[in-house]
Design an enzyme around this catalytic site. Sequence first.
Site, PDB file in Angstrom:
ATOM      1  N   ASN A   1      -3.459  -6.646 -12.281  1.00 54.96           N
ATOM      2  CA  ASN A   1      -3.235  -5.492 -11.400  1.00 54.96           C
ATOM      3  C   ASN A   1      -2.744  -5.946 -10.035  1.00 54.96           C
ATOM      4  O   ASN A   1      -3.011  -7.066  -9.598  1.00 54.96           O
ATOM      5  CB  ASN A   1      -4.567  -4.731 -11.236  1.00 54.96           C
ATOM      6  CG  ASN A   1      -4.369  -3.383 -10.590  1.00 54.96           C
ATOM      7  OD1 ASN A   1      -3.448  -2.652 -10.969  1.00 54.96           O
ATOM      8  ND2 ASN A   1      -5.194  -3.046  -9.615  1.00 54.96           N
ATOM      9  N   ARG A   2      -1.994  -5.030  -9.372  1.00 55.91           N
ATOM     10  CA  ARG A   2      -1.502  -5.317  -8.017  1.00 55.91           C
ATOM     11  C   ARG A   2      -2.676  -5.674  -7.099  1.00 55.91           C
ATOM     12  O   ARG A   2      -2.689  -6.706  -6.457  1.00 55.91           O
ATOM     13  CB  ARG A   2      -0.752  -4.087  -7.497  1.00 55.91           C
ATOM     14  CG  ARG A   2      -0.266  -4.214  -6.091  1.00 55.91           C
ATOM     15  CD  ARG A   2       0.460  -2.973  -5.667  1.00 55.91           C
ATOM     16  NE  ARG A   2      -0.395  -1.786  -5.659  1.00 55.91           N
ATOM     17  CZ  ARG A   2       0.012  -0.577  -5.293  1.00 55.91           C
ATOM     18  NH1 ARG A   2       1.261  -0.374  -4.948  1.00 55.91           N
ATOM     19  NH2 ARG A   2      -0.827   0.432  -5.295  1.00 55.91           N
TER      20      ARG A   2
ATOM     21  N   LYS B   1     -11.253  14.422 -12.753  1.00 51.46           N
ATOM     22  CA  LYS B   1     -11.876  13.851 -13.941  1.00 51.46           C
ATOM     23  C   LYS B   1     -13.311  13.348 -13.682  1.00 51.46           C
ATOM     24  O   LYS B   1     -14.124  13.288 -14.594  1.00 51.46           O
ATOM     25  CB  LYS B   1     -11.015  12.714 -14.500  1.00 51.46           C
ATOM     26  CG  LYS B   1      -9.745  13.222 -15.166  1.00 51.46           C
ATOM     27  CD  LYS B   1      -8.953  12.109 -15.815  1.00 51.46           C
ATOM     28  CE  LYS B   1      -7.710  12.671 -16.463  1.00 51.46           C
ATOM     29  NZ  LYS B   1      -6.966  11.699 -17.244  1.00 51.46           N
TER      30      LYS B   1
ATOM     31  N   GLY C   1       4.539   6.889 -23.933  1.00 55.96           N
ATOM     32  CA  GLY C   1       3.382   7.661 -23.453  1.00 55.96           C
ATOM     33  C   GLY C   1       3.270   9.045 -24.066  1.00 55.96           C
ATOM     34  O   GLY C   1       2.161   9.595 -24.163  1.00 55.96           O
TER      35      GLY C   1
ATOM     36  N   ASN D   1     -11.863  14.253 -19.517  1.00 57.72           N
ATOM     37  CA  ASN D   1     -10.602  15.010 -19.485  1.00 57.72           C
ATOM     38  C   ASN D   1     -10.649  16.268 -20.339  1.00 57.72           C
ATOM     39  O   ASN D   1      -9.671  16.997 -20.423  1.00 57.72           O
ATOM     40  CB  ASN D   1      -9.400  14.129 -19.893  1.00 57.72           C
ATOM     41  CG  ASN D   1      -9.287  14.001 -21.394  1.00 57.72           C
ATOM     42  OD1 ASN D   1     -10.280  14.048 -22.113  1.00 57.72           O
ATOM     43  ND2 ASN D   1      -8.074  13.848 -21.881  1.00 57.72           N
TER      44      ASN D   1
ATOM     45  N   ALA E   1      -5.134  -1.077 -13.258  1.00 56.89           N
ATOM     46  CA  ALA E   1      -6.594  -0.951 -13.303  1.00 56.89           C
ATOM     47  C   ALA E   1      -7.031   0.385 -12.705  1.00 56.89           C
ATOM     48  O   ALA E   1      -8.088   0.489 -12.083  1.00 56.89           O
ATOM     49  CB  ALA E   1      -7.235  -2.125 -12.555  1.00 56.89           C
ATOM     50  N   GLY E   2      -6.228   1.436 -12.905  1.00 60.00           N
ATOM     51  CA  GLY E   2      -6.571   2.765 -12.397  1.00 60.00           C
ATOM     52  C   GLY E   2      -7.297   3.586 -13.452  1.00 60.00           C
ATOM     53  O   GLY E   2      -7.894   3.031 -14.387  1.00 60.00           O
TER      54      GLY E   2
HETATM   55  P1  NAP Z   1      -4.125   5.778 -10.903  1.00 57.50           P
HETATM   56  O1  NAP Z   1      -5.567   5.921 -11.211  1.00 57.50           O
HETATM   57  O2  NAP Z   1      -3.623   6.235  -9.590  1.00 57.50           O
HETATM   58  O3  NAP Z   1      -3.776   4.208 -11.070  1.00 57.50           O
HETATM   59  C1  NAP Z   1      -2.513   3.712 -10.726  1.00 57.50           C
HETATM   60  C2  NAP Z   1      -2.379   2.247 -11.140  1.00 57.50           C
HETATM   61  O4  NAP Z   1      -1.019   1.885 -10.879  1.00 57.50           O
HETATM   62  C3  NAP Z   1      -3.239   1.284 -10.340  1.00 57.50           C
HETATM   63  O5  NAP Z   1      -3.585   0.190 -11.152  1.00 57.50           O
HETATM   64  C4  NAP Z   1      -2.296   0.849  -9.214  1.00 57.50           C
HETATM   65  O6  NAP Z   1      -2.600  -0.404  -8.689  1.00 57.50           O
HETATM   66  C5  NAP Z   1      -1.010   0.764  -9.977  1.00 57.50           C
HETATM   67  N1  NAP Z   1       0.155   0.880  -9.111  1.00 57.50           N
HETATM   68  C6  NAP Z   1       0.543   1.981  -8.420  1.00 57.50           C
HETATM   69  N2  NAP Z   1       1.680   1.721  -7.745  1.00 57.50           N
HETATM   70  C7  NAP Z   1       2.019   0.430  -8.023  1.00 57.50           C
HETATM   71  C8  NAP Z   1       3.097  -0.409  -7.643  1.00 57.50           C
HETATM   72  N3  NAP Z   1       4.047   0.036  -6.827  1.00 57.50           N
HETATM   73  N4  NAP Z   1       3.147  -1.665  -8.133  1.00 57.50           N
HETATM   74  C9  NAP Z   1       2.189  -2.104  -8.985  1.00 57.50           C
HETATM   75  N5  NAP Z   1       1.131  -1.361  -9.377  1.00 57.50           N
HETATM   76  C10 NAP Z   1       1.051  -0.103  -8.910  1.00 57.50           C
HETATM   77  O7  NAP Z   1      -3.228   6.505 -11.994  1.00 57.50           O
HETATM   78  P2  NAP Z   1      -3.606   6.795 -13.518  1.00 57.50           P
HETATM   79  O8  NAP Z   1      -4.305   8.093 -13.626  1.00 57.50           O
HETATM   80  O9  NAP Z   1      -4.260   5.567 -14.060  1.00 57.50           O
HETATM   81  O10 NAP Z   1      -2.161   7.012 -14.164  1.00 57.50           O
HETATM   82  C11 NAP Z   1      -1.259   5.926 -14.300  1.00 57.50           C
HETATM   83  C12 NAP Z   1      -0.098   6.309 -15.206  1.00 57.50           C
HETATM   84  O11 NAP Z   1      -0.549   6.571 -16.531  1.00 57.50           O
HETATM   85  C13 NAP Z   1       0.641   7.568 -14.769  1.00 57.50           C
HETATM   86  O12 NAP Z   1       2.012   7.364 -14.919  1.00 57.50           O
HETATM   87  C14 NAP Z   1       0.169   8.622 -15.754  1.00 57.50           C
HETATM   88  O13 NAP Z   1       1.147   9.647 -15.958  1.00 57.50           O
HETATM   89  C15 NAP Z   1       0.000   7.788 -17.001  1.00 57.50           C
HETATM   90  N6  NAP Z   1      -0.933   8.402 -17.954  1.00 57.50           N
HETATM   91  C16 NAP Z   1      -0.438   8.706 -19.193  1.00 57.50           C
HETATM   92  C17 NAP Z   1      -1.254   9.287 -20.122  1.00 57.50           C
HETATM   93  C18 NAP Z   1      -0.711   9.619 -21.482  1.00 57.50           C
HETATM   94  O14 NAP Z   1      -1.323  10.411 -22.208  1.00 57.50           O
HETATM   95  N7  NAP Z   1       0.425   9.083 -21.848  1.00 57.50           N
HETATM   96  C19 NAP Z   1      -2.604   9.558 -19.823  1.00 57.50           C
HETATM   97  C20 NAP Z   1      -3.085   9.212 -18.548  1.00 57.50           C
HETATM   98  C21 NAP Z   1      -2.236   8.633 -17.622  1.00 57.50           C
HETATM   99  P3  NAP Z   1      -3.634  -0.577  -7.442  1.00 57.50           P
HETATM  100  O15 NAP Z   1      -5.010  -0.667  -8.046  1.00 57.50           O
HETATM  101  O16 NAP Z   1      -3.208  -1.832  -6.797  1.00 57.50           O
HETATM  102  O17 NAP Z   1      -3.448   0.630  -6.567  1.00 57.50           O
END
Ligand code: NAP
Length: 494
Positions: free
Chosen positions: A379-380, A296, A466, A317, A357-358
């Site tokens: 956030n974690r 992205k 979602g 995206n 915060a990802g």
């Molecule tokens: P990402 O950039 O990798 O971010 C992951 C986030 O989750 C970070 O804030 C991370 O915290 C946190 N995290 C991961 N493992 C954790 C744990 N064990 N305990 C607590 N916090 C944890 O991922 P992303 O792209 O943002 O995607 C996140 C989710 O959103 C995915 O499930 C994805 O499928 C979903 N999503 C859905 C849509 C939709 O259209 N519905 C669109 C986009 C994404 P840290 O900062 O501490 O690592």
Amino acid sequence: MLCLTLTGSTLEENRALVQQNRKWISLAELRLDYLQADEQKIASSFPSTVDIPVILTLRRQSDGGKCTLSEKQRLQTLYESAKGDFAFVDIEEDVKKSDLKFKDPLFENKVDFELSLRQRGVRIIRSFHDFTCVPADIYGRISKLAAKGDIPKVAVTPKSMIDVIALFRAQQELSSIKEKIIIGMGEFGVCTRILYKKCGSMLSFCSAGEGAPGQLSAQVMSELYRADKLDEKTHVFGIIGNPVYHTASPRIHNPGFEAIHYNAVYVPFLVDSVRAFFKLAEMLQIHGFSVTVPHKRNVQPYLGRITREVKQIGACNTVTRIQNMWKGTNTDYYGFLAPIADEIAQGSIRTALVIGAGGASRAVVWALHNHGVKVTIINRSVEHAKLLSDETMSSFDSLEHCNRYSGAVDLVVQTTSVGMAPNLDEDPVPSFVFSGKEIVYELVYQPKETPFFRRATQAGCHVIGGAQMLIEQGKLQFESFTGYHYPHWVHPEI
Ligand code: NAP
């Protein structure tokens, strides 16, 4: 043409497979090496019992098959079976002419197998396999095989986007060879199987169930991708990512194209190099594509124009071809807003707690901020929450303090990956108490119900899953790809 690979252990089983898949295929390949030994002996009868042309193949182990016979016995078995009414017989490239002469009680002299096939109008497929790479001399090899009047078949293994480009280039490099079969095996090869006509291949193999690595089922090839219906005018769209095959987006876009009779296909591309993909995009005249993790950000140097949202979020995206330029947008932003836009406009959402915060959180926080919602990010890793809050003028806190916000916000958005595999039983904020009055938005869509989603539902909250965001953002992409609204009568299965 779509060709079903028959890997049943009996002829009866294979006949049933042909019947079950008949509406999607126009050819079948009988794999003798999958048949039980007693069934192999009667395999010559098979073509006359099905209403479809059949390829006869007896693949040795070194070429990915199961045949353990000596080479002499293998070729003898192939010769005996080929007495049936097969339309094609597959003989490996390296089999010598002298090994294809057989004693036969019906004839005085040894029979020249190749000659006898040609005399009966059976086409010979000369096949070459490479499970490690796409050989550098692939065009030379195909030309050499074609020179003998047979149909060359190469099944090779692309290991990168550059290799995939080499297979698509075969269309131009070998345009004079009308009949050829080109297959990209393995995970990088999936796009070459769907877009086989763009490689200049006369057919693509598919399976009845689980097939060779990268092989798709006949139903998916025909119904989802309409691979056999694509032509020179078909607009190619797709999604790039790594990994990419988990994505539900082909199930949103392809049924949409079909419903409005738009001649287009949407293909998953496994991409290791964005730079190489943009080359392929030019080569195939790709009209637009979706972008998922980890590209992205990576696509941005190649874009001529980006929207304000892409700039703010730092992620794109959706990429579309506008005249001679690529334009980047972010439909996650608007897709997220769509299910809650009315509540924001009416003022019933003024405050929000965003968990995570990802990447996804960035789109969510910017969308809420730009629409006047006061956001707190927890956030974690609290430092990630702080960085995003600094950019968006939001508040931040650590995950442990989540309960401070119980009953104090209008909207709670869960944006972490907790709740999806492998953390299916986990909840990012198990101690958070729902009041039942807040709107809860869970971004995870696989599975549909996470522990967080279930807890919020049980507490009486209005919960948005979602899948809704995914579909909304997909519909917006569809509009920017085609210029048409997504057909309201299509309900994609996520
Ligand atoms: P990402 O950039 O990798 O971010 C992951 C986030 O989750 C970070 O804030 C991370 O915290 C946190 N995290 C991961 N493992 C954790 C744990 N064990 N305990 C607590 N916090 C944890 O991922 P992303 O792209 O943002 O995607 C996140 C989710 O959103 C995915 O499930 C994805 O499928 C979903 N999503 C859905 C849509 C939709 O259209 N519905 C669109 C986009 C994404 P840290 O900062 O501490 O690592």
